[in-house]
Design an enzyme around this catalytic site. Structure first.
Site, mmCIF file in Angstrom:
data_model
loop_
_atom_site.group_PDB
_atom_site.id
_atom_site.type_symbol
_atom_site.label_atom_id
_atom_site.label_comp_id
_atom_site.label_asym_id
_atom_site.label_seq_id
_atom_site.Cartn_x
_atom_site.Cartn_y
_atom_site.Cartn_z
ATOM 1 N N THR A 1 1.015 -1.090 -0.100
ATOM 2 C CA THR A 1 0.088 0.036 0.116
ATOM 3 C C THR A 1 0.829 1.252 -0.035
ATOM 4 O OG1 THR A 1 -1.891 -1.131 1.175
ATOM 5 C CG2 THR A 1 -1.775 1.302 1.294
ATOM 6 N N HIS B 1 -8.626 -5.806 3.909
ATOM 7 C CA HIS B 1 -7.123 -6.262 4.007
ATOM 8 C C HIS B 1 -6.838 -7.626 4.261
ATOM 9 C CE1 HIS B 1 -2.837 -6.353 5.616
ATOM 10 N NE2 HIS B 1 -2.806 -5.169 4.810
#
Length: 603
Positions: free
Chosen positions: A266, A382
């Site tokens: 990320t 996630h």
């Protein structure tokens, strides 16, 4: 050690273990044990146990790292060990129980050593000195075999091929001692004209859509683990991503858009999108490049009077984001301290809480005279996607139960639900119509290497064909420009995260003449080349027609058509493109290396 090596080979290499595994792994083990026999006169049993534990842990780390990243871990990756505790659920989810058998002998030996009589007996037996000639002979032969495995394979591009030819343990030792320095390009030879020449990019004299979003706010939505196959996906009549689908149908959608992240995942996506530079050859961008004075989208927008901020519900220290945000010039950031601990999932507030608190800040920023740039980073979907029951809003068919694929789809459905509420808020508060909105996935969510046979069958069901590497790194890009001149369209051209900055700059009517960038405006270019690192072997890249994965070099590389489209010999990636992709990476590495350090400038 041979059995442990066979386990690692079974997980990592396509052909699995063979009789050659014996000649590639055991010689290294014998070198270690011969050195113990030669030099250790006391505590020999302890040294054997430490050596066993160390080599076992290396093999275990290689297995676990491969299960997510698909590459062979090296000591360079130790810099990210401090991140593991924050994502321990993801680590444990990748672990098949049988992996732990690799430590069986270590546990038994340690247990037996605590039995006093046995420990004394073993220690006495290890005091006996082995025949020196035998030790030296065995050491010499083992060293010769290791060198025979290592030396001819040093030039191989593909780390997995290299590790298979050298042996995993020998490869790990080789990476420590080789430490090859990067041959940086002189800064005087790096220019935008040079980059465009290597990319074969011809800047448009009259760019289409130039300035159509001039003066508007910019809102960048970075969606956690969102892959492109979710667009339009329905499972037995259930639409999985209704809000994303609506955005795709009503705006500009790029279906051949790909991630360009590495170890930082990320945070690497944040770096690439905001700088239009490639990730570093080693480590996460936030660890390797955060000390540099980076040209960036926030700095470009600030020069045009924009207020800039980034929103993420995790702590800013994770992946060294605080330093990154200083390097790329955000005015401020909002992290876990701002979003609080109410309704947390994994290691931060939920997407609903992210959007709920972010919208109030955006409304405040929107009331100012100058426009704003807000980067909003979702996180609830996630890995490993085990969200709370109250956020599981759909029920999938039974065959998806207790699978990574099923959990992934359910978590993405929740992310889409939260996104829909955020869009409604943006419209209700009058921010939507005055903003350019860019939405993309930050990185893949379902690594091929992590899926078992049943999960691969589920992906084949979704795609109506085998799930491939191109599908794995394919993420959506949607650009929402409420200006009436921007008609809804599905674009075929190849794009990557490095292209977001120049595309946005064109829409906002901002010149990049004085800012080096490695991406290109997707509305005005059709040909593209995208170098890849980490999730694919070194030397891999995407051309406008396919994904090329290197072997020892170009000749023995593999070719994969983009997103399952047809392919033929006429549009295969070429060796010229292979060389240019490597040159682009070197130009980016060199450019960043020569940038001044902002910390030194502050002092």
């Amino acid at each position: 050690m041979l059995l442990k090596s066979y386990l690692a080979w079974m997980v990592i290499f396509e052909g699995g273990p063979s009789w050659t595994t014996l000649l590639k792994e055991i010689p290294f083990v014998l070198i270690v044990y011969c050195l113990i026999e030669w030099f250790a006169s006391k505590r020999k049993l302890l040294y054997y146990l430490i050596a066993n534990l160390t080599m076992t842990s290396i093999l275990f780390a290689v297995i676990m790292y491969y299960k997510y990243y698909g590459v062979i871990v090296t000591y360079f990756a130790l810099a990210q060990v401090n991140q593991v505790t924050a994502v321990k659920n993801s680590v444990f989810s990748l672990m098949d129980p049988y992996f732990l058998f690799i430590y069986t002998d270590v546990v038994i030996l340690m247990f037996l050593m605590f039995r006093k009589n046995k420990a004394v007996e073993w220690k006495n037996s290890f005091k006996r000195k082995m025949n020196t000639r035998l030790v030296v002979g065995l050491l010499t032969v083992s060293l010769a075999i290791c060198l025979f495995n290592v030396l001819p394979n040093r030039a191989s591009m593909n780390e997995i091929v290299k590790a298979e030819q050298m042996g995993i343990l020998s490869y790990e030792a080789y990476t420590i001692f080789s430490n090859k320095e990067i041959d940086y390009v002189d800064p005087d030879q790096i220019s935008q004209e040079k980059i465009n020449t290597v990319k074969k990019t011809e800047p448009s004299a009259v760019p289409v859509l130039q300035g159509t979003a001039s003066g508007k706010n910019l809102i960048v939505l970075q969606m956690e683990s969102m892959q492109n196959f979710l667009v339009g996906l329905s499972i037995e009549g259930q639409e999985i991503m209704p809000n994303l689908n609506k955005l795709v149908k009503e705006n500009s959608y790029f279906k051949h858009f790909y991630q360009q992240v590495g170890q930082g995942n990320t945070s690497d996506a944040e770096f690439v999108v905001n700088t239009s530079l490639y990730i570093p050859p080693r480590g996460a961008a936030t660890q390797m490049y955060a000390g540099k004075e980076l040209p960036s989208l926030p700095k470009l927008l600030k020069s045009h009077g924009y207020d800039t901020a980034t929103f993420h519900t995790n702590v800013v220290e994770f992946w060294n984001r605080g330093e990154l945000y200083k390097a790329i010039g955000f005015d401020r950031y909002y992290d876990a301290e701002f979003f609080g601990t109410e309704d947390t999932v994994f290691f931060g507030a939920s997407d609903e809480m992210l959007y709920k608190k972010t919208i109030d800040e955006l409304e405040r920023m929107d009331k100012n005279d100058n426009p704003f740039y807000a980067q909003v980073i979702s996180m609830t979907a996630h890995h490993p996607y085990t969200i709370p029951d109250n956020k599981r809003l759909i029920k999938l068919p039974e065959r998806f139960d207790n699978t990574l694929v099923g959990d992934y789809i359910v978590s993405q459905n929740y992310a889409d639900h939260a996104l829909g509420k955020f869009i409604e808020d943006l419209k209700a508060r009058g921010i939507w119509d005055n903003s350019l909105i860019v939405l993309y996935g930050d990185h893949l969510g379902l690594p091929i290497y992590s899926l078992d046979r049943h999960e691969k069958d589920l992906m084949a069901e979704i795609y109506s064909r085998e799930y491939t590497y191109t599908d794995m790194i394919n993420i959506p890009l949607v650009i929402v420009n409420p200006d009436k001149t921007a008609q809804p369209a599905e674009y075929e051209q190849l794009g990557g995260q490095v292209d977001v900055l120049p595309t946005v700059a064109n829409l906002l009517g901002m010149s990049l003449d004085d800012q080096v960038h490695f991406g290109q405006d997707l509305f005005n270019q059709t040909y593209n080349i995208l170098p890849q690192r980490y999730y694919l072997p070194s030397g891999s890249f995407l051309s406008s027609q396919e994904l090329f994965m290197s072997g020892s070099g170009f000749e023995d590389g593999k070719h994969y058509p983009l997103a399952g489209d047809g392919n033929n010999d006429e549009n295969k990636a070429t060796e010229d493109e292979f060389e240019r992709a490597l040159e682009l990476l070197n130009l980016s590495d060199s450019y960043v290396n020569h940038l001044p350090n902002w910390k030194k400038e502050q002092k």
